[in-house]
Design a protein around this motif. Structure first.
Motif, PDB file in Angstrom:
ATOM      1  N   VAL A 189      -4.553 -48.148 -48.193  1.00  0.00           N
ATOM      2  CA  VAL A 189      -4.493 -48.235 -46.740  1.00  0.00           C
ATOM      3  C   VAL A 189      -4.661 -46.838 -46.161  1.00  0.00           C
ATOM      4  CG1 VAL A 189      -3.027 -50.274 -46.816  1.00  0.00           C
ATOM      5  CG2 VAL A 189      -1.962 -48.019 -46.612  1.00  0.00           C
ATOM      6  N   ARG A 190      -5.036 -46.771 -44.893  1.00  0.00           N
ATOM      7  CA  ARG A 190      -5.232 -45.479 -44.237  1.00  0.00           C
ATOM      8  C   ARG A 190      -4.054 -45.211 -43.304  1.00  0.00           C
ATOM      9  NH1 ARG A 190      -9.046 -42.015 -44.251  1.00  0.00           N
ATOM     10  NH2 ARG A 190     -10.379 -43.445 -45.426  1.00  0.00           N
ATOM     11  N   LEU A 191      -3.295 -44.186 -43.620  1.00  0.00           N
ATOM     12  CA  LEU A 191      -2.151 -43.810 -42.797  1.00  0.00           C
ATOM     13  C   LEU A 191      -2.640 -43.153 -41.512  1.00  0.00           C
ATOM     14  CD1 LEU A 191       0.171 -42.323 -45.574  1.00  0.00           C
ATOM     15  CD2 LEU A 191      -0.087 -44.703 -44.833  1.00  0.00           C
ATOM     16  N   LEU A 192      -2.083 -43.571 -40.388  1.00  0.00           N
ATOM     17  CA  LEU A 192      -2.543 -43.080 -39.092  1.00  0.00           C
ATOM     18  C   LEU A 192      -1.556 -42.129 -38.434  1.00  0.00           C
ATOM     19  CD1 LEU A 192      -3.961 -46.450 -37.688  1.00  0.00           C
ATOM     20  CD2 LEU A 192      -5.210 -44.629 -38.867  1.00  0.00           C
ATOM     21  N   THR A 193      -0.298 -42.553 -38.308  1.00  0.00           N
ATOM     22  CA  THR A 193       0.688 -41.713 -37.636  1.00  0.00           C
ATOM     23  C   THR A 193       2.021 -41.767 -38.377  1.00  0.00           C
ATOM     24  OG1 THR A 193       1.387 -43.510 -36.142  1.00  0.00           O
ATOM     25  CG2 THR A 193      -0.357 -42.034 -35.348  1.00  0.00           C
ATOM     26  N   PHE A 194       2.804 -40.712 -38.156  1.00  0.00           N
ATOM     27  CA  PHE A 194       4.163 -40.614 -38.707  1.00  0.00           C
ATOM     28  C   PHE A 194       5.094 -40.298 -37.542  1.00  0.00           C
ATOM     29  CE2 PHE A 194       7.408 -37.703 -40.740  1.00  0.00           C
ATOM     30  CZ  PHE A 194       8.154 -38.727 -41.282  1.00  0.00           C
ATOM     31  N   ARG A 195       6.225 -41.000 -37.491  1.00  0.00           N
ATOM     32  CA  ARG A 195       7.139 -40.880 -36.353  1.00  0.00           C
ATOM     33  C   ARG A 195       8.575 -40.764 -36.844  1.00  0.00           C
ATOM     34  NH1 ARG A 195       7.742 -45.912 -32.074  1.00  0.00           N
ATOM     35  NH2 ARG A 195       9.235 -44.992 -30.595  1.00  0.00           N
ATOM     36  N   ALA A 196       9.353 -39.933 -36.160  1.00  0.00           N
ATOM     37  CA  ALA A 196      10.777 -39.799 -36.460  1.00  0.00           C
ATOM     38  C   ALA A 196      11.558 -39.856 -35.156  1.00  0.00           C
ATOM     39  CB  ALA A 196      11.061 -38.497 -37.194  1.00  0.00           C
ATOM     40  N   ILE A 197      12.708 -40.531 -35.192  1.00  0.00           N
ATOM     41  CA  ILE A 197      13.548 -40.712 -34.007  1.00  0.00           C
ATOM     42  C   ILE A 197      14.978 -40.288 -34.364  1.00  0.00           C
ATOM     43  CG2 ILE A 197      14.452 -42.367 -32.316  1.00  0.00           C
ATOM     44  CD1 ILE A 197      12.017 -44.115 -32.875  1.00  0.00           C
ATOM     45  N   GLY A 198      15.614 -39.553 -33.460  1.00  0.00           N
ATOM     46  CA  GLY A 198      17.000 -39.156 -33.699  1.00  0.00           C
ATOM     47  C   GLY A 198      17.485 -38.221 -32.616  1.00  0.00           C
ATOM     48  N   GLN A 199      18.396 -37.333 -32.977  1.00  0.00           N
ATOM     49  CA  GLN A 199      18.928 -36.391 -31.994  1.00  0.00           C
ATOM     50  C   GLN A 199      19.433 -35.139 -32.700  1.00  0.00           C
ATOM     51  OE1 GLN A 199      21.896 -38.882 -30.186  1.00  0.00           O
ATOM     52  NE2 GLN A 199      23.515 -38.164 -31.554  1.00  0.00           N
ATOM     53  N   THR A 200      19.538 -34.056 -31.946  1.00  0.00           N
ATOM     54  CA  THR A 200      20.080 -32.811 -32.475  1.00  0.00           C
ATOM     55  C   THR A 200      21.090 -32.256 -31.477  1.00  0.00           C
ATOM     56  OG1 THR A 200      18.426 -31.364 -31.434  1.00  0.00           O
ATOM     57  CG2 THR A 200      17.857 -32.315 -33.573  1.00  0.00           C
ATOM     58  N   THR A 201      21.878 -31.298 -31.935  1.00  0.00           N
ATOM     59  CA  THR A 201      22.836 -30.624 -31.055  1.00  0.00           C
ATOM     60  C   THR A 201      22.671 -29.118 -31.188  1.00  0.00           C
ATOM     61  OG1 THR A 201      24.527 -30.674 -32.781  1.00  0.00           O
ATOM     62  CG2 THR A 201      24.514 -32.498 -31.210  1.00  0.00           C
ATOM     63  N   ASN A 202      23.069 -28.399 -30.136  1.00  0.00           N
ATOM     64  CA  ASN A 202      23.056 -26.927 -30.130  1.00  0.00           C
ATOM     65  C   ASN A 202      21.688 -26.335 -30.484  1.00  0.00           C
ATOM     66  OD1 ASN A 202      25.707 -27.126 -29.487  1.00  0.00           O
ATOM     67  ND2 ASN A 202      26.503 -26.295 -31.401  1.00  0.00           N
ATOM     68  N   ASN A 203      20.623 -27.042 -30.062  1.00  0.00           N
ATOM     69  CA  ASN A 203      19.253 -26.536 -30.232  1.00  0.00           C
ATOM     70  C   ASN A 203      18.844 -26.309 -31.692  1.00  0.00           C
ATOM     71  OD1 ASN A 203      18.707 -26.415 -27.415  1.00  0.00           O
ATOM     72  ND2 ASN A 203      19.872 -24.498 -27.291  1.00  0.00           N
ATOM     73  N   VAL A 204      19.480 -27.020 -32.612  1.00  0.00           N
ATOM     74  CA  VAL A 204      19.059 -26.942 -34.010  1.00  0.00           C
ATOM     75  C   VAL A 204      17.748 -27.703 -34.180  1.00  0.00           C
ATOM     76  CG1 VAL A 204      19.652 -27.600 -36.374  1.00  0.00           C
ATOM     77  CG2 VAL A 204      21.387 -26.652 -34.858  1.00  0.00           C
TER      78      VAL A 204
END
Length: 202
Positions: free
Chosen positions: A111-126
């Protein structure tokens, strides 16, 4: 398929007993009628061929699929205290300190990979670097980054394109994985809620 139409030309006009004399060459004779019917059949066969070609296009059109991946505990290479822990909601959260870990992927072949996505959060600008990577089977092979998400901000939802030169999966030669690292993370935390990979079947 709105440009494909069939408009029949033949319109039957009943012969009347005792009035019409059926002939071959008359405008209403056998030859004219059969010629019109033959022309309609030729036109109809052309329309059928166009419909068949359109259906083939639809059947062979690449199909886009979404693969959602719940984050697994990321095991650090040779490091038992890698710093990623699974929360009670199934997300990953980093502990203070240097976090590094790898999550193996089982992707479909060819298969042909098109996009990669990550969802979450960070604190203190890390900031966290989350990479979709591959590596050839065998000892001493080096990881090849296919797509890199830079995760930062109180809430992040980042999608990046996969490198087209490496997008076609070859599971007989490569293993695929997600690598996540957060640096200078001494008083803050990085959370990863989910990953998504979008791919095309052809």
């Amino acid at each position: 398929m709105g440009d494909i139409r069939f408009t029949p030309q033949f319109q039957h006009v009943d012969w009347v007993d005792g009035k019409d004399r059926v002939r071959a060459k008359d405008p209403n004779g056998f030859n004219a009628r059969f010629s019109t019917i033959e022309s309609d059949l030729v036109q109809f066969s052309t329309v059928v061929a166009k419909v068949d070609a359109k259906l083939d296009q639809i059947e062979n059109r690449p199909t886009r699929r979404e693969l959602w991946l719940p984050p697994q505990q990321l095991a650090g290479p040779g490091n038992a205290t890698h710093g990623w822990q699974v929360t009670t909601t199934g997300a990953l959260v980093s502990s203070p300190g240097l976090c590094t870990g790898v999550m193996d992927l089982l992707l479909p072949e060819g298969v042909r990979l098109l996009t990669f996505r990550a969802i979450g959060q960070t604190t203190n600008n890390v900031t966290a670097a989350i990479k979709l990577s591959r590596a050839l089977f065998g000892v001493g092979s080096f990881p090849q980054a296919m797509a890199t998400v830079t995760a930062s901000g109180a809430q992040y939802d980042v999608t990046v394109d996969v490198d087209p030169a490496q997008a076609l999966t070859t599971t007989a030669s490569f293993r695929y994985f997600i690598d996540a690292r957060c640096e200078n993370n001494f008083v803050a935390a990085v959370t990863i809620s989910t990953f998504q990979i979008v791919y095309s079947t052809s």
